[in-house]
Design a protein around this motif. Structure first.
Motif, PDB file in Angstrom:
ATOM      1  N   UNK A  51     -17.703  43.610 118.121  1.00  0.00           N
ATOM      2  CA  UNK A  51     -18.930  44.206 117.585  1.00  0.00           C
ATOM      3  C   UNK A  51     -18.661  45.121 116.391  1.00  0.00           C
ATOM      4  N   UNK A  52     -17.419  45.140 115.931  1.00  0.00           N
ATOM      5  CA  UNK A  52     -17.077  45.930 114.763  1.00  0.00           C
ATOM      6  C   UNK A  52     -17.220  45.088 113.496  1.00  0.00           C
ATOM      7  N   UNK A  53     -17.848  45.637 112.493  1.00  0.00           N
ATOM      8  CA  UNK A  53     -18.045  44.947 111.219  1.00  0.00           C
ATOM      9  C   UNK A  53     -17.354  45.754 110.124  1.00  0.00           C
ATOM     10  N   UNK A  54     -16.291  45.192 109.558  1.00  0.00           N
ATOM     11  CA  UNK A  54     -15.578  45.846 108.451  1.00  0.00           C
ATOM     12  C   UNK A  54     -16.302  45.465 107.168  1.00  0.00           C
ATOM     13  N   UNK A  55     -17.218  46.321 106.722  1.00  0.00           N
ATOM     14  CA  UNK A  55     -18.051  46.007 105.566  1.00  0.00           C
ATOM     15  C   UNK A  55     -17.220  46.039 104.285  1.00  0.00           C
ATOM     16  N   UNK A  56     -17.416  45.020 103.439  1.00  0.00           N
ATOM     17  CA  UNK A  56     -16.712  44.939 102.151  1.00  0.00           C
ATOM     18  C   UNK A  56     -15.200  45.062 102.346  1.00  0.00           C
ATOM     19  N   UNK A  57     -14.658  44.251 103.227  1.00  0.00           N
ATOM     20  CA  UNK A  57     -13.245  44.368 103.598  1.00  0.00           C
ATOM     21  C   UNK A  57     -12.297  44.122 102.431  1.00  0.00           C
ATOM     22  N   UNK A  58     -12.734  43.381 101.411  1.00  0.00           N
ATOM     23  CA  UNK A  58     -11.890  43.155 100.239  1.00  0.00           C
ATOM     24  C   UNK A  58     -12.482  43.818  98.995  1.00  0.00           C
ATOM     25  N   UNK A  59     -13.183  44.894  99.242  1.00  0.00           N
ATOM     26  CA  UNK A  59     -13.839  45.579  98.128  1.00  0.00           C
ATOM     27  C   UNK A  59     -14.005  47.041  98.512  1.00  0.00           C
ATOM     28  N   UNK A  60     -14.262  47.891  97.550  1.00  0.00           N
ATOM     29  CA  UNK A  60     -14.556  49.288  97.829  1.00  0.00           C
ATOM     30  C   UNK A  60     -16.030  49.514  97.527  1.00  0.00           C
ATOM     31  N   UNK A  61     -16.827  49.574  98.584  1.00  0.00           N
ATOM     32  CA  UNK A  61     -18.274  49.711  98.442  1.00  0.00           C
ATOM     33  C   UNK A  61     -18.674  51.013  97.743  1.00  0.00           C
ATOM     34  N   UNK A  78     -28.014  48.024 107.303  1.00  0.00           N
ATOM     35  CA  UNK A  78     -27.342  48.471 108.525  1.00  0.00           C
ATOM     36  C   UNK A  78     -28.313  49.203 109.440  1.00  0.00           C
ATOM     37  N   UNK A  79     -29.174  50.025 108.860  1.00  0.00           N
ATOM     38  CA  UNK A  79     -30.174  50.741 109.660  1.00  0.00           C
ATOM     39  C   UNK A  79     -31.159  49.769 110.320  1.00  0.00           C
ATOM     40  N   UNK A  80     -31.523  48.727 109.581  1.00  0.00           N
ATOM     41  CA  UNK A  80     -32.522  47.778 110.073  1.00  0.00           C
ATOM     42  C   UNK A  80     -31.931  46.748 111.035  1.00  0.00           C
ATOM     43  N   UNK A  81     -30.614  46.718 111.169  1.00  0.00           N
ATOM     44  CA  UNK A  81     -29.954  45.700 111.986  1.00  0.00           C
ATOM     45  C   UNK A  81     -30.100  45.940 113.479  1.00  0.00           C
ATOM     46  N   UNK A  82     -29.593  44.988 114.246  1.00  0.00           N
ATOM     47  CA  UNK A  82     -29.634  45.090 115.696  1.00  0.00           C
ATOM     48  C   UNK A  82     -28.794  46.274 116.180  1.00  0.00           C
ATOM     49  N   UNK A  83     -29.264  46.923 117.229  1.00  0.00           N
ATOM     50  CA  UNK A  83     -28.446  47.943 117.879  1.00  0.00           C
ATOM     51  C   UNK A  83     -27.237  47.271 118.529  1.00  0.00           C
ATOM     52  N   UNK A  84     -26.097  47.901 118.434  1.00  0.00           N
ATOM     53  CA  UNK A  84     -24.898  47.338 119.062  1.00  0.00           C
ATOM     54  C   UNK A  84     -23.783  47.062 118.084  1.00  0.00           C
ATOM     55  N   UNK A  85     -24.113  46.893 116.805  1.00  0.00           N
ATOM     56  CA  UNK A  85     -23.072  46.725 115.797  1.00  0.00           C
ATOM     57  C   UNK A  85     -22.507  48.090 115.410  1.00  0.00           C
ATOM     58  N   UNK A  86     -21.242  48.133 115.054  1.00  0.00           N
ATOM     59  CA  UNK A  86     -20.616  49.324 114.497  1.00  0.00           C
ATOM     60  C   UNK A  86     -20.002  48.931 113.163  1.00  0.00           C
ATOM     61  N   UNK A  87     -20.349  49.665 112.120  1.00  0.00           N
ATOM     62  CA  UNK A  87     -19.921  49.328 110.769  1.00  0.00           C
ATOM     63  C   UNK A  87     -18.788  50.255 110.318  1.00  0.00           C
ATOM     64  N   UNK A  88     -17.708  49.667 109.849  1.00  0.00           N
ATOM     65  CA  UNK A  88     -16.554  50.411 109.356  1.00  0.00           C
ATOM     66  C   UNK A  88     -16.592  50.393 107.835  1.00  0.00           C
ATOM     67  N   UNK A  89     -16.654  51.577 107.233  1.00  0.00           N
ATOM     68  CA  UNK A  89     -16.693  51.707 105.782  1.00  0.00           C
ATOM     69  C   UNK A  89     -15.444  52.463 105.328  1.00  0.00           C
TER      70      UNK A  89
END
Length: 222
Positions: A51-61, A78-89
């Protein structure tokens, strides 16, 4: 771009250019912004990592060159997404994280890369300054530092600002082998983390075997 010599994303781009293949310029793929809302969550019995999402894993957001409207659009998705995801920035420009402190959803982990090399961007001072501001404004968010690759000694002045510390070797661009950091650099970080109550996760490939603590045991803000 940051132009870090060890960056596999930059290396992949250069190889595509050398082969005469098209190289995409930075852009926002708006059609993908609906993914957090419409992608089904993995089964609750699966590993938490699913459930972990590494956002922009090959980029610097949060690179200086990234447009403000792109960042805000991604954070809103990310705010509008389903509950349960965790975003890594993860960024090498942590000062810009503070600009969006009020825009982050509660299921975001904010990270900065510090590699201990004097010739690459971001320093302990810059990261601690940003994390101090984030802790004051958003104490609910998890803050982490990635020392991967660890290319030199890293000494914090206030590691209590960091909830989670990751340490890893440098992956070689050509053959994929690992370039190990010096043992005393790793030992110093482990000692600092222990004294500051910071969890540590040592990445696969780091020799010898070191701790692999998970940030889920943490309560950010405490």
């Amino acid at each position: 771009l940051h132009r870090c010599y060890y960056c596999y994303a930059t290396n992949n781009k250069e190889k595509r250019h050398f082969r005469g293949e098209p190289v995409a310029e930075p852009c926002l793929l708006t059609e993908r912004l609906a993914a957090p809302k419409h992608t089904p969550l993995p089964d609750e019995h699966e590993d938490v990592a699913a459930r972990l999402v590494f956002a922009c894993s090959q980029y610097d957001m949060f690179g200086k060159w990234v447009k403000d409207e792109w960042i805000r659009a991604i954070l809103q998705a990310m705010k509008d997404g389903r509950d349960g995801w965790t975003y890594i920035l993860l960024t090498k420009n942590p000062g810009r994280l503070v600009d969006y402190a009020d825009d982050f959803s509660a299921n975001v982990w904010l990270g900065a890369t510090i590699d201990g090399c004097a010739t690459t961007p971001n320093t302990v001072e810059e990261t601690e300054s940003a994390f101090r501001a984030l802790k004051a404004r958003r104490p609910d968010l998890l803050r982490f530092v990635s020392c991967e690759p660890l290319l030199g000694p890293v000494t914090f002045t206030d590691i209590t600002l960091v909830n989670w510390l990751m340490i890893g070797p440098q992956s070689q661009i050509i053959d994929g082998s690992q370039q190990q950091p010096q043992g005393e650099w790793v030992a110093s970080l482990l000692m600092q983390a222990q004294q500051g109550g910071c969890a540590v996760f040592c990445k696969p490939g780091l020799d010898p075997i070191w701790p692999k603590e998970h940030p889920a045991v943490l309560v950010p803000g405490q």
